[in-house]
Design an enzyme around this catalytic site. Sequence first.
Site, PDB file in Angstrom:
ATOM      1  CG  HIS A 103     -18.466  27.973 -21.600  1.00 57.59           C
ATOM      2  ND1 HIS A 103     -19.174  28.972 -21.172  1.00 57.59           N
ATOM      3  CD2 HIS A 103     -19.272  27.687 -22.743  1.00 57.59           C
ATOM      4  CE1 HIS A 103     -20.166  29.253 -21.563  1.00 57.59           C
ATOM      5  NE2 HIS A 103     -20.339  28.452 -22.812  1.00 57.59           N
ATOM      6  CG  HIS A 105     -19.143  26.300 -27.307  1.00 56.34           C
ATOM      7  ND1 HIS A 105     -20.124  25.669 -26.949  1.00 56.34           N
ATOM      8  CD2 HIS A 105     -19.194  27.426 -26.597  1.00 56.34           C
ATOM      9  CE1 HIS A 105     -20.995  26.248 -26.180  1.00 56.34           C
ATOM     10  NE2 HIS A 105     -20.467  27.437 -25.996  1.00 56.34           N
TER      11      HIS A 105
END
Length: 142
Positions: A103, A105
């Site tokens: 992932h 940010h």
Amino acid sequence: MAAYDTDNIFAKILRGEIPSQRVYEDEAVIAFMDVMPQGPGHTLVVPKAPSRNLLDADPSIFGPLFTVVQKVALAVKKAFGADGVTILQFNEPASGQTVYHLHVHVIPRFDGIPLKPHTGGMEKPEVLAESAEKIRAALAAR
């Protein structure tokens, strides 16, 4: 390297087992609000393909992933009137990775305002919903 855990929180979000404030989704990627934001508009961009992190990911996912990272970065900057955008991505515990699904940010930044710690409390659902709506509107206006 450890095996991918299909019960990690992001895998559960992808399967719809845990609710999230989604701001974007296509066949390869989703983006949703971080429940412990380091600042207003903190969004996570997550590939649907299972991988623990960048180190074990199939390189074919990077194009679609980072295309969405850029779209989301532009949208959060606009939606929150930010001065800039921080993009973070962690790999393995020594780097600070705590969820073992790749992932990225995306955090809107404002001059003179530091990021809050990521280990803080969870944001109120209504605040996340309001932030998500601002980002969706900015994405739609593109």
